[in-house]
Design a protein around this motif. Structure first.
Motif, PDB file in Angstrom:
ATOM      1  N   UNK A  53       0.858  -1.187   0.000  1.00 13.58           N
ATOM      2  CA  UNK A  53       0.000   0.000   0.000  1.00 13.58           C
ATOM      3  C   UNK A  53       0.891   1.233   0.000  1.00 13.58           C
ATOM      4  N   UNK A  54       0.316   2.360  -0.355  1.00 13.52           N
ATOM      5  CA  UNK A  54       1.068   3.610  -0.440  1.00 13.52           C
ATOM      6  C   UNK A  54       0.534   4.601   0.574  1.00 13.52           C
TER       7      UNK A  54
ATOM      8  N   UNK B 233       7.594   5.470   0.407  1.00 15.14           N
ATOM      9  CA  UNK B 233       6.262   5.664   0.980  1.00 15.14           C
ATOM     10  C   UNK B 233       5.368   4.440   0.777  1.00 15.14           C
ATOM     11  N   UNK B 234       5.988   3.289   0.561  1.00 11.74           N
ATOM     12  CA  UNK B 234       5.248   2.045   0.394  1.00 11.74           C
ATOM     13  C   UNK B 234       5.387   1.175   1.634  1.00 11.74           C
ATOM     14  N   UNK B 235       4.313   0.458   1.958  1.00  7.98           N
ATOM     15  CA  UNK B 235       4.339  -0.537   3.028  1.00  7.98           C
ATOM     16  C   UNK B 235       4.012  -1.899   2.453  1.00  7.98           C
ATOM     17  N   UNK B 236       4.808  -2.906   2.842  1.00  4.76           N
ATOM     18  CA  UNK B 236       4.597  -4.279   2.379  1.00  4.76           C
ATOM     19  C   UNK B 236       3.740  -5.026   3.391  1.00  4.76           C
ATOM     20  N   UNK B 237       2.716  -5.702   2.898  1.00  6.66           N
ATOM     21  CA  UNK B 237       1.808  -6.459   3.757  1.00  6.66           C
ATOM     22  C   UNK B 237       2.042  -7.948   3.544  1.00  6.66           C
ATOM     23  N   UNK B 238       2.004  -8.702   4.647  1.00  2.00           N
ATOM     24  CA  UNK B 238       2.339 -10.125   4.601  1.00  2.00           C
ATOM     25  C   UNK B 238       1.280 -10.933   5.353  1.00  2.00           C
ATOM     26  N   UNK B 239       1.152 -12.173   4.936  1.00  2.00           N
ATOM     27  CA  UNK B 239       0.359 -13.155   5.659  1.00  2.00           C
ATOM     28  C   UNK B 239       1.337 -14.141   6.270  1.00  2.00           C
ATOM     29  N   UNK B 240       1.221 -14.381   7.574  1.00  2.00           N
ATOM     30  CA  UNK B 240       2.223 -15.198   8.243  1.00  2.00           C
ATOM     31  C   UNK B 240       1.637 -16.254   9.163  1.00  2.00           C
ATOM     32  N   UNK B 241       2.455 -17.284   9.393  1.00  2.00           N
ATOM     33  CA  UNK B 241       2.157 -18.316  10.387  1.00  2.00           C
ATOM     34  C   UNK B 241       3.482 -18.903  10.842  1.00  2.00           C
TER      35      UNK B 241
END
Length: 287
Positions: free
Chosen positions: A160-161, A259-267
């Motif tokens: 996302x920005x 200005x970007x954020x990285x989104x992750x799915x984790x376990x």
């Protein structure tokens, strides 16, 4: 107490026949007979009367059958529950997320595919979400800007920005081009707390660009930032995926690096192969 012997007795009591009991247990009839005989001899008790045509329970056998029926009935109920969970017909998934915007569409997909799954969702900041996952209070987590570490499995959910949030009446609100980060130098701003991922990303970008905004109000929620901007207390910063439809404010994209954020799915890596966790991981876009 020998459970094999009790299981054999219970099958005979239910079926009224050694032959049908053997078929029920998928073992030979002599094996069933041997288990029941051993049970009677060990406790010096007669549980069954064998006639030429049928098997009848003695008084003691009737009392024991009531116990074994309840006991093995619960075992069968447990097996049915576990099998349903294995097939994802039922189950409970603990989910943690550092914001609702990414996780809610995924939960909607999960509900559509597996309507019997119950989900418990806990929302918190980035640190709380990661801590819930690492402490096994969450099975899976939706995270932002998390650092890779041993034992943690991560899958990308995209980025996302960061955007500027302006009062609707602000002179910059109607400008067609992205807002330059340099324009925020010495501007009065209302921002999230320093531990916020959004705030941290913004501060790092400002530091690299030599921009020094005047942060006069720090708030602990996205909703509070929106209210402060709507009250014309300053300019805010929000993620592009958190933009609210509010006529009092306007969102402007910004032009600058970082200005970007990285989104992750984790376990946790060691729990990655569990079927319920696999079902949720499958909702993430293909890498």
């Amino acid at each position: 107490m020998n459970l094999f012997q009790l299981r054999a007795f219970d099958a005979v009591a239910r079926e009224g026949s050694f032959t049908r009991a053997a078929a029920r247990l998928f073992i030979s009839q002599p094996a069933v007979t041997g288990h029941v005989k051993a049970l009677e001899e060990h406790y010096q008790i007669t549980l069954l009367r064998r006639t030429a045509r049928r098997v009848e329970l003695t008084e003691e056998g009737t009392r024991l059958a009531a116990i074994t029926r309840a006991m093995f009935g619960l075992a069968e109920e447990a097996q049915a529950m576990l099998e349903a969970n294995r097939q994802l017909l039922t189950g409970r998934l603990e989910v943690a997320a550092d914001g609702p915007h990414r996780v809610m569409p995924m939960l909607a997909q999960l509900r559509a595919r597996y309507p019997g799954i119950t989900v418990n969702l806990r929302l918190g900041n980035a640190q709380e979400t990661l801590a819930a996952l690492l402490s096994e209070h969450a099975d899976v987590a939706v995270l932002t800007e998390v650092e890779p570490r041993k034992g943690l499995y991560l899958r990308s959910l995209g980025h996302s920005q960061l955007c500027a949030l302006l009062p609707a009446a602000h002179p910059w609100a109607s400008a067609p081009d992205p807002l330059a980060l340099s324009a925020l130098h010495q501007q009065i701003m209302v921002l999230r707390e320093p531990s916020s991922i959004t705030r941290r990303t913004f501060d790092q970008a400002c530091l690299r660009a030599g921009v020094q905004p005047r942060v006069l109000l720090e708030l602990d929620s996205r909703e509070a930032v929106t209210e402060a901007v709507a009250a014309q207390l300053g300019i805010g910063i929000v993620s592009s995926m958190e933009v609210a439809h509010d006529p009092r404010v306007v969102t402007r994209p910004m032009a600058a690096e970082g200005l970007l954020n990285q989104h992750m799915l984790g376990c946790l890596e060691r729990r990655r192969e569990l079927r319920l966790i696999q079902a949720f991981l499958a909702l993430a876009p293909a890498p």
